[in-house]
Motif scaffolding. Structure first.
Motif, PDB file in Angstrom:
ATOM      1  N   VAL A   1       0.869  -1.173   0.000  1.00 36.18           N
ATOM      2  CA  VAL A   1       0.000   0.000   0.000  1.00 36.18           C
ATOM      3  C   VAL A   1       0.905   1.222   0.000  1.00 36.18           C
ATOM      4  CG1 VAL A   1      -1.766   1.313   1.248  1.00 36.18           C
ATOM      5  CG2 VAL A   1      -1.822  -1.180   1.286  1.00 36.18           C
TER       6      VAL A   1
ATOM      7  N   GLU B   1      -7.450  -1.854   1.737  1.00 35.34           N
ATOM      8  CA  GLU B   1      -6.842  -2.501   0.570  1.00 35.34           C
ATOM      9  C   GLU B   1      -6.765  -4.012   0.752  1.00 35.34           C
ATOM     10  OE1 GLU B   1      -5.248  -3.048  -3.189  1.00 35.34           O
ATOM     11  OE2 GLU B   1      -6.401  -1.399  -2.320  1.00 35.34           O
TER      12      GLU B   1
ATOM     13  N   ARG C   1     -10.157  -5.271   0.057  1.00 35.35           N
ATOM     14  CA  ARG C   1     -10.452  -5.159  -1.364  1.00 35.35           C
ATOM     15  C   ARG C   1      -9.815  -6.323  -2.131  1.00 35.35           C
ATOM     16  NH1 ARG C   1      -8.559  -4.232  -5.938  1.00 35.35           N
ATOM     17  NH2 ARG C   1      -6.443  -3.747  -5.299  1.00 35.35           N
ATOM     18  N   ARG C   2      -8.600  -6.659  -1.752  1.00 31.69           N
ATOM     19  CA  ARG C   2      -7.863  -7.689  -2.487  1.00 31.69           C
ATOM     20  C   ARG C   2      -8.211  -9.108  -2.052  1.00 31.69           C
ATOM     21  NH1 ARG C   2      -1.499  -7.863  -3.896  1.00 31.69           N
ATOM     22  NH2 ARG C   2      -1.651  -9.717  -5.178  1.00 31.69           N
TER      23      ARG C   2
ATOM     24  N   ALA D   1     -14.328  -3.729   2.338  1.00 35.66           N
ATOM     25  CA  ALA D   1     -13.492  -2.675   1.751  1.00 35.66           C
ATOM     26  C   ALA D   1     -14.258  -1.371   1.574  1.00 35.66           C
ATOM     27  CB  ALA D   1     -12.935  -3.144   0.413  1.00 35.66           C
TER      28      ALA D   1
END
Length: 168
Positions: free
Chosen positions: A75, A127, A130-131, A145
């Motif tokens: 990140v 993040e 999200r991933r 997320a």
């Protein structure tokens, strides 16, 4: 112990450190006996799944290398390790050792670990979710997320996050 055993209170947490309460969600049988060993085996063979690495940390009591598969996350140009299950054994060992190795195939990267305070975890947790929500979302109690900064900040004490600083 049940699959979702939760420890709370100061036991197991570093005094004055990040994460005033210790929480650990134990993996289920399939994860512990099939999924994690398969991911670790493939990663050790040089075939990481979704960027996985094998984290190696010296045990805080034995001094022996302890390994587990992890998903490092970058990140803002900085790499991190997130503990979606909370204060796991690898988290306790990394807090004590303050360094470890990330391994894939025959390659090994030594690093220093710096635990982030809760206030700095929000963009990393966002993040991470999200991933990898497909893999770890169940451990975040409905926070995803797309959650607000306040919701992610409220979840932050349950999920230790370490900044990875290469040693070599």
């Amino acid at each position: 112990m049940s699959r979702r055993a939760v420890l709370s209170g100061a036991s197991g947490a570093r005094e004055g450190g990040a994460g005033a309460s210790a929480r650990y969600l134990a993996p289920g049988w399939f994860t512990a006996r099939v999924f994690n060993p398969a991911v670790a085996l493939l990663t050790r063979r040089g075939l990481p799944l979704a960027g996985s690495r094998v984290l190696a940390v010296r045990g805080r009591s034995s001094g022996e290398w302890r390994t587990t598969p992890v998903n490092p996350l970058e990140v803002g140009g900085v790499r991190h390790l997130v503990a979606p299950r909370g204060t796991t054994q690898w988290v306790r060992n990394l807090r004590a050792a303050e360094q470890g190795e990330l391994r894939v195939g025959r390659r090994s990267e030594a690093f220093r670990a710096v635990e982030l305070p809760d206030a700095d975890k929000v963009p990393v947790l966002r993040e991470y979710l999200r991933r990898w929500a497909w893999e770890v979302g169940a451990f975040f109690d409905g926070v995803g997320a797309g959650a607000s900064d306040e919701e992610l900040l409220a979840a932050a004490p349950k999920h230790p996050v370490f900044r990875i600083e290469p040693l070599r």
